[in-house]
Each structure stands twice: as C-alpha cells, then as structure tokens.
Design a protein around this motif. Sequence first.
Motif, PDB file in Angstrom:
ATOM      1  N   ALA A 182      36.901  29.068   3.423  1.00  0.00           N
ATOM      2  CA  ALA A 182      36.778  29.664   2.091  1.00  0.00           C
ATOM      3  C   ALA A 182      35.377  30.178   1.810  1.00  0.00           C
ATOM      4  N   ALA A 183      34.371  29.465   2.283  1.00  0.00           N
ATOM      5  CA  ALA A 183      32.985  29.849   1.988  1.00  0.00           C
ATOM      6  C   ALA A 183      32.150  29.725   3.254  1.00  0.00           C
ATOM      7  N   ASP A 184      31.102  30.508   3.310  1.00  0.00           N
ATOM      8  CA  ASP A 184      30.196  30.494   4.463  1.00  0.00           C
ATOM      9  C   ASP A 184      29.162  29.398   4.263  1.00  0.00           C
ATOM     10  N   PRO A 185      29.253  28.286   5.026  1.00  0.00           N
ATOM     11  CA  PRO A 185      28.296  27.192   4.840  1.00  0.00           C
ATOM     12  C   PRO A 185      26.879  27.538   5.253  1.00  0.00           C
ATOM     13  N   THR A 186      26.696  28.608   6.035  1.00  0.00           N
ATOM     14  CA  THR A 186      25.347  28.962   6.495  1.00  0.00           C
ATOM     15  C   THR A 186      24.489  29.476   5.351  1.00  0.00           C
ATOM     16  N   LYS A 187      25.114  29.834   4.216  1.00  0.00           N
ATOM     17  CA  LYS A 187      24.354  30.340   3.071  1.00  0.00           C
ATOM     18  C   LYS A 187      23.767  29.217   2.223  1.00  0.00           C
TER      19      LYS A 187
ATOM     20  N   ARG B 118      18.977  27.721  19.867  1.00  0.00           N
ATOM     21  CA  ARG B 118      19.989  28.674  20.354  1.00  0.00           C
ATOM     22  C   ARG B 118      21.392  28.218  19.985  1.00  0.00           C
ATOM     23  N   ARG B 119      21.671  26.919  20.156  1.00  0.00           N
ATOM     24  CA  ARG B 119      22.994  26.398  19.798  1.00  0.00           C
ATOM     25  C   ARG B 119      23.262  26.560  18.309  1.00  0.00           C
ATOM     26  N   LEU B 120      22.221  26.370  17.515  1.00  0.00           N
ATOM     27  CA  LEU B 120      22.393  26.506  16.073  1.00  0.00           C
ATOM     28  C   LEU B 120      22.695  27.956  15.698  1.00  0.00           C
ATOM     29  N   VAL B 121      22.069  28.903  16.373  1.00  0.00           N
ATOM     30  CA  VAL B 121      22.358  30.318  16.126  1.00  0.00           C
ATOM     31  C   VAL B 121      23.807  30.630  16.484  1.00  0.00           C
ATOM     32  N   ALA B 122      24.279  30.082  17.615  1.00  0.00           N
ATOM     33  CA  ALA B 122      25.664  30.307  18.028  1.00  0.00           C
ATOM     34  C   ALA B 122      26.644  29.742  17.002  1.00  0.00           C
ATOM     35  N   ILE B 123      26.345  28.538  16.505  1.00  0.00           N
ATOM     36  CA  ILE B 123      27.217  27.919  15.503  1.00  0.00           C
ATOM     37  C   ILE B 123      27.183  28.706  14.201  1.00  0.00           C
ATOM     38  N   ARG B 124      25.984  29.138  13.808  1.00  0.00           N
ATOM     39  CA  ARG B 124      25.857  29.937  12.586  1.00  0.00           C
ATOM     40  C   ARG B 124      26.695  31.214  12.697  1.00  0.00           C
ATOM     41  N   THR B 125      26.639  31.848  13.867  1.00  0.00           N
ATOM     42  CA  THR B 125      27.421  33.069  14.074  1.00  0.00           C
ATOM     43  C   THR B 125      28.915  32.783  14.011  1.00  0.00           C
ATOM     44  N   LEU B 126      29.332  31.650  14.594  1.00  0.00           N
ATOM     45  CA  LEU B 126      30.745  31.253  14.554  1.00  0.00           C
ATOM     46  C   LEU B 126      31.211  31.040  13.117  1.00  0.00           C
TER      47      LEU B 126
ATOM     48  N   LYS C  62      29.878  32.218  10.318  1.00  0.00           N
ATOM     49  CA  LYS C  62      29.901  33.488   9.588  1.00  0.00           C
ATOM     50  C   LYS C  62      31.158  34.282   9.929  1.00  0.00           C
ATOM     51  N   TYR C  63      31.531  34.234  11.208  1.00  0.00           N
ATOM     52  CA  TYR C  63      32.740  34.947  11.628  1.00  0.00           C
ATOM     53  C   TYR C  63      33.982  34.300  11.011  1.00  0.00           C
ATOM     54  N   ALA C  64      34.029  32.964  11.008  1.00  0.00           N
ATOM     55  CA  ALA C  64      35.166  32.257  10.425  1.00  0.00           C
ATOM     56  C   ALA C  64      35.325  32.601   8.946  1.00  0.00           C
ATOM     57  N   ALA C  65      34.193  32.735   8.235  1.00  0.00           N
ATOM     58  CA  ALA C  65      34.255  33.108   6.820  1.00  0.00           C
ATOM     59  C   ALA C  65      34.696  34.557   6.667  1.00  0.00           C
TER      60      ALA C  65
END
Length: 300
Positions: free
Chosen positions: A105-110, A86-94, A96-99
């Motif tokens: 500059a780039a979305d690290p979740t990709k 769950r925490r990882l999903v929250a961070i991933r969402t954060l 993506k929003y920051a990107a």
Amino acid sequence: MTQLNPPTPPLISTVGATHFASHLHDVCGLADQTTGIYLRDAELFLQSLREILGRDPSASDLTISSVRGFIDRSRGSGAAPPTLARRLVAIRTLLKYAAAVNLIAADPTKASDFPFVTVTPKALGYLSSAVIDRLLSIPYSRSFQGTRDRTVLEILCSSGIMTSEAIGLNIQDIDCGKACIRTGVPTRAIPISSRALQAVRDYLPQRATLVEATNDQSAFFLNRFKQRLGPRSLRKIVAGASRRAGITGEVSPTVLRHSHAISLLNAGTPVTVVQERLGMRHRGSMDRICRAATAVLPLS
C-alpha cells in the motif's frame, strides 16, 4: 456467513524475478551484471524472511523492521559496510517497485526512519596519460590470448566502459567502419582510438577461429574455454598488464575508467559530455572524479 479475506499471495509469486529483473534493466538502466547482483541481494533478503517466518514472505511482511533486522543479521555475519550499503540499495529498489505495482500500500523507503549504512568512500585512483601510454606499450604475443588481452586494454583505456559493459560486448556492438562501440542502456556509441581499432582488427581473425566451437557466438571477448570472458578474467588481464608495466598500486578496470574520464576533463571536455559518454546516471559519481585530480597512482 462472514466471508474471510483471502491470504496475501507470497511476494515471489506475485512480483516474480523476471518482472523485477526487467524493471532493473529497462527502467533503472542497470547493466546485466549489476541487475544480477541486485537480484541476488533481494533474494537474500527474502530468503532471510522465509527462514524467520517459516513460509514465503507476503507483502505485509515488507516492513522497515524486517529490513532493519536483515541488515543487522548481515552485519553480524561479517558483511562489510559497502556490501551492506549495496544490499540496502537493492532492497530499497525492490520495495519501491513493489509499491509501484501496488503490491504494497505504501512505500516504506519514504519513511524518515528507514535504515541506512554509512560508508567511507575509497580514495579515487587513476593513472596519468603518460602511465596509460606505458601500460599500452607493453609487448604481447600474436597468439589468441595475447591479441585478446591487448584489445581488452585498448578498448578499456580509450572508451572508459565499465567491466560489465566490456564483458557484455557482442560482435555486432563493434563498428570498425565508424571506429566506435555500442553499449549501455540506453545504447550509446563510444568512439575508440586508432590504436584500439587496430587491436580490434587484429583480434577479429583470432576470434573467428574459435567461433565455431563456442556456445555463445555473439560474445566479442572469449576466454580460453571458448566462452564469454568473465569479470574476474577481465580484472586479471588488467592487473597482469599493470604489473608487467611496473605500475605500483592496484590497477583495475575501474581505475582505467576513471583515468579515461580525467584525461577527457584535462583536455577540456565539458563535464556533461564526459558524464554522458561514460553512461553515468548520477552526477555524484562524476563529482568524485572531478575532485580526484591529486590521486595519481605512483610508478615503481
């Protein structure tokens, strides 16, 4: 004279909790309770970076390495796999929003090496229609608490709404004329049974006696402190009713939600209609329910 680049502004002051909360609620379609959980998880991540860096984290600190380090520290502190996921999903969402707002500059979740957590899903439990009838047949007093608890059960069983949606119901969300409730983002109208409608009508006069004394006059379900009913209280109401009905196994609002969905499927309701009625954004959740035909909780 060489001009120095200005320092990258701290993440908190750049994004702001209010903007990210609006993104979670309005764009991602998360309920208020889930939005609050995601915000707390994101803040845990940022607080962890603050402690390590000795300052507010900036955009350049949002790296795969920092995410992996946070997950490892959380695991070391005893966080269970579902919590880590769950925490990882929250961070991933954060991230993506920051990107999306050009904070990074780039979305690290990709990236292919972005961390992930493997979670073994729990068996999906639900109650048969006969057991639901037994649950709804237990007697209640005509007191405020008894009338409220009966209404809670009737609405959960006949609508399949989530815990966060149930406690978030406001008085204007109840339409007795059309026998439905309105909830979710985007808002969906959900019909309720005649029994649930009668329970609502019995509860409304009881609630009206407390409205003058409560701080939140819009809340539909109130607790004994004359405030909006909380998630823990909702779970206690369901668990207490299941014990009184003699049902073995853990019964929660989520179990009642699954039971409602499976009852609709067994009655021949198309999967897409059930998914829309329950407000499920992802087909994977619906697929789990469709595969749960043998997971009926036993009676004692």
